[in-house]
Motif scaffolding. Sequence first.
Motif, PDB file in Angstrom:
ATOM      1  N   VAL A   1       5.944  14.372   9.149  1.00  0.00           N
ATOM      2  CA  VAL A   1       5.568  13.319   8.204  1.00  0.00           C
ATOM      3  C   VAL A   1       5.585  11.936   8.869  1.00  0.00           C
ATOM      4  N   ALA A   2       6.628  11.616   9.612  1.00  0.00           N
ATOM      5  CA  ALA A   2       6.726  10.303  10.258  1.00  0.00           C
ATOM      6  C   ALA A   2       5.538  10.045  11.178  1.00  0.00           C
ATOM      7  N   ASP A   3       5.120  11.045  11.948  1.00  0.00           N
ATOM      8  CA  ASP A   3       3.979  10.893  12.858  1.00  0.00           C
ATOM      9  C   ASP A   3       2.670  10.764  12.086  1.00  0.00           C
ATOM     10  N   ALA A   4       2.527  11.559  11.034  1.00  0.00           N
ATOM     11  CA  ALA A   4       1.307  11.526  10.226  1.00  0.00           C
ATOM     12  C   ALA A   4       1.121  10.153   9.581  1.00  0.00           C
ATOM     13  N   VAL A   5       2.203   9.584   9.060  1.00  0.00           N
ATOM     14  CA  VAL A   5       2.127   8.280   8.414  1.00  0.00           C
ATOM     15  C   VAL A   5       1.812   7.193   9.446  1.00  0.00           C
TER      16      VAL A   5
ATOM     17  N   ILE B   1       5.941   9.869  -1.563  1.00  0.00           N
ATOM     18  CA  ILE B   1       5.226   8.608  -1.735  1.00  0.00           C
ATOM     19  C   ILE B   1       5.828   7.623  -0.749  1.00  0.00           C
ATOM     20  N   VAL B   2       5.004   7.144   0.173  1.00  0.00           N
ATOM     21  CA  VAL B   2       5.463   6.249   1.233  1.00  0.00           C
ATOM     22  C   VAL B   2       4.942   4.841   0.951  1.00  0.00           C
ATOM     23  N   ASP B   3       5.870   3.894   0.872  1.00  0.00           N
ATOM     24  CA  ASP B   3       5.520   2.485   0.738  1.00  0.00           C
ATOM     25  C   ASP B   3       5.314   1.945   2.148  1.00  0.00           C
TER      26      ASP B   3
ATOM     27  N   MET C   1       0.848  -1.186   0.000  1.00  0.00           N
ATOM     28  CA  MET C   1       0.000   0.000   0.000  1.00  0.00           C
ATOM     29  C   MET C   1       0.886   1.239   0.000  1.00  0.00           C
ATOM     30  N   LYS C   2       0.476   2.228  -0.791  1.00  0.00           N
ATOM     31  CA  LYS C   2       1.201   3.490  -0.834  1.00  0.00           C
ATOM     32  C   LYS C   2       0.328   4.626  -0.319  1.00  0.00           C
ATOM     33  N   ILE C   3       0.979   5.513   0.418  1.00  0.00           N
ATOM     34  CA  ILE C   3       0.328   6.723   0.919  1.00  0.00           C
ATOM     35  C   ILE C   3       1.118   7.918   0.406  1.00  0.00           C
ATOM     36  N   ALA C   4       0.415   8.937  -0.051  1.00  0.00           N
ATOM     37  CA  ALA C   4       1.046  10.190  -0.477  1.00  0.00           C
ATOM     38  C   ALA C   4       0.980  11.178   0.679  1.00  0.00           C
ATOM     39  N   VAL C   5       2.034  11.972   0.826  1.00  0.00           N
ATOM     40  CA  VAL C   5       2.058  13.003   1.858  1.00  0.00           C
ATOM     41  C   VAL C   5       2.525  14.303   1.214  1.00  0.00           C
ATOM     42  N   LEU C   6       1.783  15.390   1.439  1.00  0.00           N
ATOM     43  CA  LEU C   6       2.158  16.711   0.937  1.00  0.00           C
ATOM     44  C   LEU C   6       2.924  17.421   2.033  1.00  0.00           C
ATOM     45  N   ALA C   7       4.186  17.753   1.755  1.00  0.00           N
ATOM     46  CA  ALA C   7       5.060  18.259   2.811  1.00  0.00           C
ATOM     47  C   ALA C   7       5.883  19.458   2.362  1.00  0.00           C
ATOM     48  N   ASP C   8       6.520  20.089   3.364  1.00  0.00           N
ATOM     49  CA  ASP C   8       7.381  21.239   3.076  1.00  0.00           C
ATOM     50  C   ASP C   8       8.825  20.816   2.796  1.00  0.00           C
ATOM     51  N   GLY C   9       9.135  19.552   2.984  1.00  0.00           N
ATOM     52  CA  GLY C   9      10.474  19.028   2.737  1.00  0.00           C
ATOM     53  C   GLY C   9      10.387  17.631   2.165  1.00  0.00           C
ATOM     54  N   CYS C  10      11.560  17.012   1.972  1.00  0.00           N
ATOM     55  CA  CYS C  10      11.589  15.741   1.257  1.00  0.00           C
ATOM     56  C   CYS C  10      11.977  14.545   2.128  1.00  0.00           C
ATOM     57  N   ASP C  11      11.768  14.634   3.444  1.00  0.00           N
ATOM     58  CA  ASP C  11      12.103  13.499   4.309  1.00  0.00           C
ATOM     59  C   ASP C  11      11.084  13.363   5.445  1.00  0.00           C
TER      60      ASP C  11
ATOM     61  N   CYS D   1      -1.585   5.515  -5.134  1.00  0.00           N
ATOM     62  CA  CYS D   1      -1.712   5.772  -3.700  1.00  0.00           C
ATOM     63  C   CYS D   1      -3.172   5.594  -3.290  1.00  0.00           C
ATOM     64  N   GLU D   2      -3.375   4.900  -2.194  1.00  0.00           N
ATOM     65  CA  GLU D   2      -4.728   4.685  -1.691  1.00  0.00           C
ATOM     66  C   GLU D   2      -5.198   5.841  -0.832  1.00  0.00           C
ATOM     67  N   SER D   3      -4.235   6.617  -0.330  1.00  0.00           N
ATOM     68  CA  SER D   3      -4.555   7.674   0.617  1.00  0.00           C
ATOM     69  C   SER D   3      -3.571   8.825   0.436  1.00  0.00           C
ATOM     70  N   VAL D   4      -4.015  10.014   0.807  1.00  0.00           N
ATOM     71  CA  VAL D   4      -3.132  11.176   0.829  1.00  0.00           C
ATOM     72  C   VAL D   4      -3.309  11.882   2.171  1.00  0.00           C
ATOM     73  N   ILE D   5      -2.190  12.267   2.758  1.00  0.00           N
ATOM     74  CA  ILE D   5      -2.196  13.048   3.987  1.00  0.00           C
ATOM     75  C   ILE D   5      -1.751  14.448   3.612  1.00  0.00           C
ATOM     76  N   CYS D   6      -2.577  15.431   3.948  1.00  0.00           N
ATOM     77  CA  CYS D   6      -2.276  16.803   3.543  1.00  0.00           C
ATOM     78  C   CYS D   6      -3.039  17.778   4.432  1.00  0.00           C
ATOM     79  N   GLY D   7      -2.988  19.045   4.049  1.00  0.00           N
ATOM     80  CA  GLY D   7      -3.803  20.063   4.684  1.00  0.00           C
ATOM     81  C   GLY D   7      -5.060  20.265   3.851  1.00  0.00           C
ATOM     82  N   GLU D   8      -5.724  21.373   4.054  1.00  0.00           N
ATOM     83  CA  GLU D   8      -6.948  21.676   3.314  1.00  0.00           C
ATOM     84  C   GLU D   8      -6.677  21.663   1.812  1.00  0.00           C
ATOM     85  N   ILE D   9      -7.681  21.256   1.028  1.00  0.00           N
ATOM     86  CA  ILE D   9      -7.513  21.058  -0.409  1.00  0.00           C
ATOM     87  C   ILE D   9      -8.427  21.998  -1.193  1.00  0.00           C
TER      88      ILE D   9
END
Length: 132
Positions: free
Chosen positions: A92-96, A28-30, A1-11, A61-69
């Motif tokens: 990001v680590a906590d959100a995932v 993209i998080v595996d 399963m993959k989850i997408a995360v919208l972030a201010d950095g790349c880690d 990706c089955e899911s995306v974690i982000c702010g308002e869209i």
Amino acid sequence: MKIAVLADGCDYRSKVTEKFVDARWLLIVDMDQQRICEAIEKNEGDTENKDLAKNIIDRDCESVICGEINKVPFEILADQGVTRSLGNGLIVADAVRCEYMLELITDYIGGQGCSSESHHTGTCDCEHDACN
């Protein structure tokens, strides 16, 4: 399963942005391997964030974690059945790690939305494809 995360950095130490539009990176998080398998920098010409939303779809990706869209990316994601979770301000680590506990994003900024209760009962009177 993959989850997408919208972030201010790349880690994993980066923060989930307050709004989808504010993201500089799409991560993209595996989840099976518990690692970021791809980090995509936002195309500055993507003013409506269509590219970011399409990249999420293209990478299955089955899911995306982000702010308002905003409306355009919300509709692209909702039409493809991607779950949208509110994780703005989290690392990001906590959100995932807590993705399943995050509040669902039921509508775009300024939209009418659906109550979370209506999603649990399967009854919704709004006109969004994702709700029906």
